[in-house]
Scaffold this active site. Structure first.
Site, short mmCIF file in Angstrom:
data_model
loop_
_atom_site.label_atom_id
_atom_site.label_comp_id
_atom_site.label_asym_id
_atom_site.label_seq_id
_atom_site.Cartn_x
_atom_site.Cartn_y
_atom_site.Cartn_z
N GLY A 1 0.79 -1.23 0.00
CA GLY A 1 0.00 0.00 0.00
C GLY A 1 0.82 1.27 0.00
N ASN B 1 2.00 -2.32 6.34
CA ASN B 1 2.31 -1.69 5.05
C ASN B 1 3.82 -1.44 5.08
OD1 ASN B 1 2.03 -0.17 2.59
ND2 ASN B 1 2.11 1.71 3.79
N LYS C 1 -0.04 1.97 -4.68
CA LYS C 1 -0.40 3.28 -5.22
C LYS C 1 0.16 3.42 -6.63
CE LYS C 1 -2.13 5.66 -1.37
NZ LYS C 1 -2.10 4.80 -0.25
N ASP D 1 -7.58 7.64 1.69
CA ASP D 1 -6.45 8.27 2.40
C ASP D 1 -5.76 9.30 1.52
OD1 ASP D 1 -5.64 6.16 0.71
OD2 ASP D 1 -3.77 5.87 1.79
N ASP D 2 -5.11 10.23 2.19
CA ASP D 2 -4.26 11.23 1.54
C ASP D 2 -4.99 12.07 0.50
OD1 ASP D 2 -2.48 10.11 3.20
OD2 ASP D 2 -1.24 9.16 1.68
N TYR E 1 -7.22 8.92 9.24
CA TYR E 1 -6.88 7.54 9.58
C TYR E 1 -5.91 7.43 10.74
CZ TYR E 1 -3.02 8.60 6.35
OH TYR E 1 -1.95 9.18 5.71
N ASP F 1 8.47 4.60 2.42
CA ASP F 1 8.33 5.41 1.20
C ASP F 1 8.49 6.91 1.47
OD1 ASP F 1 5.95 5.72 2.59
OD2 ASP F 1 4.64 5.01 0.97
N ASP G 1 -0.57 -0.75 9.64
CA ASP G 1 0.64 -0.42 10.38
C ASP G 1 1.76 0.06 9.45
OD1 ASP G 1 2.50 -0.09 12.34
OD2 ASP G 1 1.83 -1.85 13.46
N ASN G 2 2.06 1.36 9.58
CA ASN G 2 3.15 1.94 8.77
C ASN G 2 4.50 1.85 9.47
OD1 ASN G 2 1.69 2.77 6.45
ND2 ASN G 2 0.90 4.55 7.56
C1 GDL Z 1 0.29 7.16 4.09
C2 GDL Z 1 -0.40 6.30 3.09
C3 GDL Z 1 0.44 5.10 2.69
C4 GDL Z 1 1.93 5.36 2.83
C5 GDL Z 1 2.17 5.69 4.28
C6 GDL Z 1 3.64 5.91 4.67
C7 GDL Z 1 -1.90 5.35 4.81
C8 GDL Z 1 -3.32 5.00 5.18
N1 GDL Z 1 -1.71 5.89 3.58
O1 GDL Z 1 -0.18 8.21 4.38
O2 GDL Z 1 0.10 4.76 1.38
O3 GDL Z 1 2.67 4.26 2.44
O4 GDL Z 1 1.48 6.85 4.63
O5 GDL Z 1 4.20 6.97 3.96
O6 GDL Z 1 -1.02 5.16 5.60
#
Ligand code: GDL
Length: 450
Positions: A9, A258, A40, A116-117, A164, A230, A224-225
């Site tokens: 994601g 993620n 994305k 999101d975003d 979120y 990225d 979970d980021n």
């Molecule tokens: C985000 C984006 C995700 C991205 C992450 C880290 C969500 C819900 N959306 O805002 O695609 O990879 O941050 O940069 O987390």
């Protein structure tokens, strides 16, 4: 059933088909149950969400559906109509249904709707049709969900809200009318993603999850980021999941990682997320178990042996978590910070000298690791770390050279690097120039003019 697994994601180059199949195996091996396809990078996930997949893309997805089914995994596909959808336009809902129908025909019955975003604003027709943004989103999601449930009673849907994380709700989750409206209007069977206090959350407490659960009127699914990278070209995260404990499990409906863009860097992320879900989570033990399982991927092209576990541990400790390096690296950084606390330290001090030796030792280990990884049979694994390791090697070499210079007891007015040691290979470019303009203190606050 607690949903657990991985979402592709992130922003950036998507994984390959072969990598995705490897990921399915990692998820199974970690005892988890779900893979979400939502790069994305796939323009039909987001920018061209109205367009169905062409024959080749559909065949690729069908292969993945099949591979996931063979492994008994939930396979979800994301659609992100959020950039430009007109929520009140029936034609838009029709377009979304066409997308869902195609996916249903490919064997997908679990869906993710991403919002999101995006800016939290409504177009003029939507402002006339809905009391607010959340109501508009809930309307579209409920209609999409009703559509898929009518065709497939077991269908699942997870919704990613625009707010979120708590930061996007102004750190006042109970006071967010957006989240409250979603909680009231969204079909109770639709699950909702939540990334924690922040986009990348250092910790996620049980209390914070109970709080958002009350507002959403359902337990959230953690997106979970923690291992995502990225957002920072200088970091990759190969350490264990941290800042989340067993106590969150009763308060969530799932946890989906993620992770890093670099596919091969994600083994420990997946393995340790699985360990958390199984319960009795011990971060250090989970890290060791993940390394032992990961080692087989590190076969050298020449000898066909794998790199030693200690070397692998060093690699992971150097590229650990978003908020810290691994324990031995943090300890060495702390020690070095003390060694550099004064302008001209007492370099005859035994502690200082031991610290100097430890930094030299690290530099040598990093050099060895760097060379060894260039020989990896798995080239993707090599690419996953090469640029980061290159930088680590440069920096630890600079540090070491500086300590060597201090050990020579330079005069108070001497400067490093001297004319003979000017290095030309420091990073340059616009971002570095801006960081230079706005120096940050230890607390991350900007300063200029000093
Ligand atoms: C985000 C984006 C995700 C991205 C992450 C880290 C969500 C819900 N959306 O805002 O695609 O990879 O941050 O940069 O987390």
């Amino acid at each position: 059933m607690l949903l657990s697994g991985v979402i592709e994601g992130f922003y950036g180059r998507a994984w390959s088909r072969a990598q995705r199949v490897d990921m399915l195996d990692w998820i199974v091996a970690a005892g988890m149950n779900c893979f979400i396809y939502g790069p994305k990078d796939d323009i039909k996930v987001r920018a061209r969400w109205r367009e169905t997949y062409d024959a080749e893309e559909a065949a690729d997805l069908a292969d993945l559906v099949e591979a996931a089914a063979q492994r008994g995994l939930n396979f979800m596909v994301a659609i992100a109509p959020c950039l430009d959808v007109t929520y009140s336009d029936a034609a838009e809902l029709q377009a979304l249904k066409r997308r869902l129908d195609q996916l249903l025909e490919l064997g997908v019955n679990q869906f993710v709707l991403l919002f999101d975003d995006i800016p939290a604003t409504l177009s003029a027709p939507d402002q006339a049709a809905f009391p607010n943004f959340a109501a508009a989103q809930a309307h579209l999601a409920n209609a999409a969900f009703a559509h898929v449930r009518a065709r497939e009673p077991r269908a699942l849907m997870v919704f990613c809200p625009t707010e979120y994380c708590a930061a996007f709700a102004g750190h006042d989750v109970p006071g967010s009318s957006y989240l409250d409206t979603l909680g009231r209007r969204l079909d109770p069977a639709i699950k909702v993603f939540w990334t924690g206090p922040d986009i990348v959350s250092e910790t996620i407490s049980a209390a914070s999850l109970a709080e958002v659960g009350r507002v959403l009127r359902r337990k959230p699914v953690i997106w979970d980021n923690f291992h995502a990278n990225d957002y920072d070209i200088r970091r990759v995260h190969a350490g264990p999941l941290g800042g989340r404990g067993d106590e969150i499990l009763p308060l969530i409906d799932g946890i989906i990682s993620n992770p890093n863009n670099e596919f091969e860097a994600n083994f420990v992320a997946v393995h340790t997320t699985g360990a958390l879900v199984r319960g009795g989570y011990d971060e250090a033990a989970a890290f060791e178990a993940a390394l032992a399982a990961w080692q087989t991927r590190f076969r050298l092209a020449s000898s066909r042996e794998t790199i030693p576990l200690a070397e692998l541990r060093l690699l992971a400790e150097l590229h650990y978590q978003p908020f810290r390096c691994g324990p031995t690296i943090e300890a060495l950084l702390g020690r070095t910070r003390q060694m550099l606390a004064s302008h001209r330290p007492d370099v005859d001090d035994a502690e200082w000298q031991a610290g100097h030796r430890a930094v030299r030792e690290l530099r040598n280990q990093v050099r060895d690791l760097f060379h060894r990884t260039t020989e990896l049979e798995n080239r993707d694994l090599f690419y996953a770390f090469n640029q980061y390791l290159w930088e680590v090697r440069e920096e630890v070499t600079h540090l070491c050279t500086y300590l060597d210079w201090l050990a020579e007891k330079p005069a108070t007015e001497d400067e490093f690097p001297g004319r003979e040691r000017i290095y030309n290979f420091y990073r340059q470019g616009f971002s570095v120039a801006v960081q230079d303009l706005l120096r940050r203190d230890a607390g991350g606050r900007y300063h200029h003019g000093a």
